[in-house]
Design a protein around this motif. Structure first.
Motif, PDB file in Angstrom:
ATOM      1  N   ILE A   1      -7.144   0.177   6.649  1.00 18.87           N
ATOM      2  CA  ILE A   1      -7.763   0.846   5.506  1.00 18.87           C
ATOM      3  C   ILE A   1      -9.280   0.632   5.552  1.00 18.87           C
ATOM      4  O   ILE A   1     -10.055   1.545   5.284  1.00 18.87           O
ATOM      5  CB  ILE A   1      -7.203   0.324   4.179  1.00 18.87           C
TER       6      ILE A   1
ATOM      7  N   THR B   1      -3.825   6.541  10.795  1.00 15.71           N
ATOM      8  CA  THR B   1      -2.403   6.542  10.471  1.00 15.71           C
ATOM      9  C   THR B   1      -1.767   5.272  11.008  1.00 15.71           C
ATOM     10  O   THR B   1      -2.217   4.701  12.008  1.00 15.71           O
ATOM     11  CB  THR B   1      -1.674   7.761  11.080  1.00 15.71           C
TER      12      THR B   1
ATOM     13  N   TYR C   1       0.825  -1.209   0.000  1.00 18.06           N
ATOM     14  CA  TYR C   1       0.000   0.000   0.000  1.00 18.06           C
ATOM     15  C   TYR C   1       0.867   1.269   0.000  1.00 18.06           C
ATOM     16  O   TYR C   1       0.564   2.250   0.671  1.00 18.06           O
ATOM     17  CB  TYR C   1      -0.964   0.014   1.191  1.00 18.06           C
TER      18      TYR C   1
ATOM     19  N   GLU D   1       1.154   3.648  -1.924  1.00 18.75           N
ATOM     20  CA  GLU D   1       0.527   4.903  -2.343  1.00 18.75           C
ATOM     21  C   GLU D   1       0.021   5.729  -1.172  1.00 18.75           C
ATOM     22  O   GLU D   1      -0.224   6.926  -1.306  1.00 18.75           O
ATOM     23  CB  GLU D   1      -0.621   4.635  -3.339  1.00 18.75           C
ATOM     24  N   PHE D   2      -0.106   5.103   0.006  1.00 20.18           N
ATOM     25  CA  PHE D   2      -0.569   5.823   1.203  1.00 20.18           C
ATOM     26  C   PHE D   2       0.583   6.238   2.128  1.00 20.18           C
ATOM     27  O   PHE D   2       0.342   6.802   3.191  1.00 20.18           O
ATOM     28  CB  PHE D   2      -1.560   4.956   1.989  1.00 20.18           C
TER      29      PHE D   2
ATOM     30  N   TYR E   1       2.147   5.887   7.271  1.00 19.83           N
ATOM     31  CA  TYR E   1       1.004   5.851   6.357  1.00 19.83           C
ATOM     32  C   TYR E   1      -0.070   6.823   6.828  1.00 19.83           C
ATOM     33  O   TYR E   1      -0.294   6.967   8.029  1.00 19.83           O
ATOM     34  CB  TYR E   1       0.366   4.456   6.356  1.00 19.83           C
ATOM     35  N   GLU E   2      -0.746   7.436   5.867  1.00 21.76           N
ATOM     36  CA  GLU E   2      -1.940   8.248   6.139  1.00 21.76           C
ATOM     37  C   GLU E   2      -3.025   7.761   5.186  1.00 21.76           C
ATOM     38  O   GLU E   2      -2.868   7.827   3.972  1.00 21.76           O
ATOM     39  CB  GLU E   2      -1.664   9.728   5.897  1.00 21.76           C
ATOM     40  N   PHE E   3      -4.121   7.245   5.754  1.00 20.94           N
ATOM     41  CA  PHE E   3      -5.198   6.686   4.951  1.00 20.94           C
ATOM     42  C   PHE E   3      -6.350   7.676   4.804  1.00 20.94           C
ATOM     43  O   PHE E   3      -6.545   8.545   5.669  1.00 20.94           O
ATOM     44  CB  PHE E   3      -5.685   5.371   5.567  1.00 20.94           C
ATOM     45  N   PRO E   4      -7.143   7.556   3.729  1.00 17.51           N
ATOM     46  CA  PRO E   4      -8.267   8.477   3.502  1.00 17.51           C
ATOM     47  C   PRO E   4      -9.283   8.487   4.646  1.00 17.51           C
ATOM     48  O   PRO E   4      -9.977   9.483   4.840  1.00 17.51           O
ATOM     49  CB  PRO E   4      -8.919   7.946   2.216  1.00 17.51           C
TER      50      PRO E   4
END
Length: 105
Positions: free
Chosen positions: A102, A58, A25, A27-28, A51-54
């Motif tokens: 996620i 985190t 993952y 892209e995050f 990571y930071e998810f939509p």
């Protein structure tokens, strides 16, 4: 290589043939690099990715002999600044933790 020397993980966290770490993952991933604690202690082989998810969650992934990681289980994972990290995680464990994070809304 000494037991639990994690310098081999540099290729995962600081790849030279691509612009992002070779972690799931990717892209995050908002931030990555050498972990500052390794520099302070004069020891190499300490890395991190954040990571930071939509969904606002985190995840921090760190790796190094001064953390809860070793050759067979290289990752220590912390979700949303939890007090206790999830130490000694395998590649498969990391994938599961990230997928669940996620999916949480």
């Amino acid at each position: 290589m000494i037991r639990d020397d994690m310098t081999h993980m540099e290729a995962v966290f600081l790849p030279t043939d691509r612009d992002r770490p070779s972690l799931p993952y990717d892209e995050f991933i908002a931030e990555w690099g050498r972990h500052p604690i390794g520099e302070l202690e004069g020891k190499g082989g300490h890395y991190y990715a954040r990571y930071e998810f939509p969904n606002g969650r985190t995840v921090s992934v760190i790796c190094g002999s001064m953390f809860h990681s070793r050759i067979e289980t290289p990752y220590e994972v912390r979700i949303n600044e939890e007090n206790e990290p999830h130490g000694y995680q395998t590649d498969e464990d990391l994938m599961i933790i990230l997928a669940k994070t996620i999916g949480d809304a």
